[in-house]
Scaffold this motif. Structure first.
Motif, PDB file in Angstrom:
ATOM      1  N   LYS A 106       0.972  -1.094  -0.052  1.00  0.00           N
ATOM      2  CA  LYS A 106      -0.048  -0.016  -0.173  1.00  0.00           C
ATOM      3  C   LYS A 106       0.789   1.390  -0.018  1.00  0.00           C
ATOM      4  O   LYS A 106       1.836   1.317   0.714  1.00  0.00           O
ATOM      5  N   VAL A 121      -2.003  -4.911   0.049  1.00  0.00           N
ATOM      6  CA  VAL A 121      -3.309  -4.923  -0.428  1.00  0.00           C
ATOM      7  C   VAL A 121      -3.519  -5.985  -1.475  1.00  0.00           C
ATOM      8  O   VAL A 121      -2.821  -6.188  -2.270  1.00  0.00           O
ATOM      9  N   GLU A 153      -6.858  -5.999   3.248  1.00  0.00           N
ATOM     10  CA  GLU A 153      -5.637  -5.425   3.579  1.00  0.00           C
ATOM     11  C   GLU A 153      -5.045  -6.129   4.778  1.00  0.00           C
ATOM     12  O   GLU A 153      -5.715  -6.430   5.593  1.00  0.00           O
TER      13      GLU A 153
END
Length: 422
Positions: A57, A85, A95
């Motif tokens: 991420k 993610v 996530e």
């Protein structure tokens, strides 16, 4: 035979091989990084999920799960406190803290339920063909329009029946041109390795001409002319399939196939189009190979006179990712199967060629790309002729790669034993 023939003739060369062995080894200085291995599964059925995106991420660092649902992600030290993610078409986004990913990792994704209520049915476009045309026309606004330098991992394998006969891998840099212009992308070879077991290839070597370019050209948004052009789009029939979703956003599914009166080989498959933006998110399609003679002409550029070759399968997949509101090419896979008949021989041989390429990192380039002639590949490149030798997994260093499938792992293990003996 239109642009389709030009596309497929980038893919295959069949020629008589020379016999010989290669045994070059490599060394790589490794920096610090965290290596995460695991499997992505369906939470309900426990089935393994192939071609799942895993992205750190806030970065462009990513990988994709292989055909066994397994993945390998190398996380730079500065991102070990970050988040991964996980995205898969038809499933809810997940996530996960990187710090929690230890030991044997299994990441379970929840199937996303697409409610086809009256609102969805009414809002769906009435004409599937017009939807496809509108999608292709939006490449300037929905897709990345900056010069982009992409790091990608590429692998191609050749199997004789079920046994691996050739394995080539490479890390490349894709000099990706803006989607709004018509300049073709360039590919720079960073490093590569290969191994070929000539004893399994009889006296034939099947080689993929085009290498990474073949996979890059599956980018239908950048290169629609290889399948859909204004001149031949009427040769296809389009219809809606059952909608699905990605990241809780509805995705239209458009089926397409050649019309009944067209006899030459065209494509059939599914296009996945984001309902809100009308961006193409995925495409899975195949070439109609029912006409053996015409299909063979589209692929085979060179072969011995006494050999008859025809494709039995030709399937393609391309996936896109979105970052900062812009979509870009992320992954593609090509699977080709061929039947080879020698005149005078009772039995035939079946070969399968598979190539895949995954973008594992990328960055915007403010200036124009430099021309590095010595390192640039050509669309006519045969990767097995560019690479030499094979070595241990540390050869790749911190580069993210696609985790090998089980059969390839067995082939690599055999190669390692051979190297130790030599």
């Amino acid at each position: 035979m239109r642009n389709i023939r030009n596309f497929n003739q980038c893919l295959l060369v069949i020629c008589i091989i020379f016999m010989g062995g290669i045994s070059t080894t490599f060394a790589q200085n490794l920096s610090k990084f965290l290596e995460i291995k695991g499997t992505v599964i369906d939470q309900n059925t426990k089935d393994r999920l192939v071609f799942t995106d895993l992205i750190i991420k806030g970065t462009n660092i990513s990988t994709v799960s292989n055909i066994d649902g397994e993945f390998l992600l190398k996380v730079p030290a500065k991102h070990v406190e970050g988040v991964v993610v996980i995205n898969h078409l038809g499933y809810e986004k997940k996530e996960v803290d990187i710090s929690s990913l230890k030991g044997k990792i299994k990441i379970a994704l929840v199937p996303a339920v697409t409610a086809l209520d009256e609102v969805n049915l009414v809002s769906r476009p009435g004409d599937a063909k017009k939807l496809v045309l509108e999608t292709l026309s939006k490449k300037s606004s929905l897709y990345n329009n900056s010069n982009t330098l992409m790091t990608a991992f590429y692998r191609e394998t050749i199997k004789k029946r079920r046994k691996n006969a050739s394995l080539s891998e490479a890390v490349v840099k894709i000099h990706k041109q803006p989607y709004a212009n018509y300049r073709k992308d360039n590919i720079e070879l960073v490093k590569a390795r290969k191994n070929t077991d000539y004893s399994r290839l009889d006296t034939l070597a099947l080689k993929l001409q085009g290498g990474p370019f073949s996979n890059l050209y599956t980018d239908l948004v950048k290169y629609p002319e290889f399948i859909f052009t204004e001149d031949d789009i009427d040769d296809y029939e389009f219809s809606f399939g059952e909608s699905t979703n990605i990241n809780k956003k509805m995705v239209y599914v458009v089926n397409f196939k050649q019309t009944a009166f067209i006899k030459e080989p065209l494509y059939y498959g599914k296009l996945y189009i984001d309902a809100e933006t009308l961006a193409l998110t995925n495409a899975v399609y195949s070439l109609n190979v029912e006409n053996k003679h015409l299909a063979s002409q589209m692929f085979v550029r060179k072969k011995p006179r006494k050999v008859a070759v025809h494709p039995t399968k030709a399937t393609y997949r391309v996936n896109y990712r979105t970052q900062n509101g812009k979509w870009h090419y992320a992954y593609s896979n090509i699977l080709l199967s061929f039947k080879v008949n020698w005149k005078g021989k009772l039995f035939n041989s079946v070969y399968t060629l598979n190539s895949e390429m995954a973008v594992t990192d990328w960055e915007i380039q403010d200036s124009k790309f430099a021309k590095l002639k010595n390192q640039m590949l050509r669309p006519s490149t045969i990767l097995t002729d560019q690479a030499s030798g094979f070595s241990d997994p540390e050869f790749w260093g911190e580069y993210n790669i696609i985790e090998p499938e089980k059969s390839i792992e067995n082939a690599i293990a055999k190669i390692k034993r051979q190297l130790k003996k030599s």
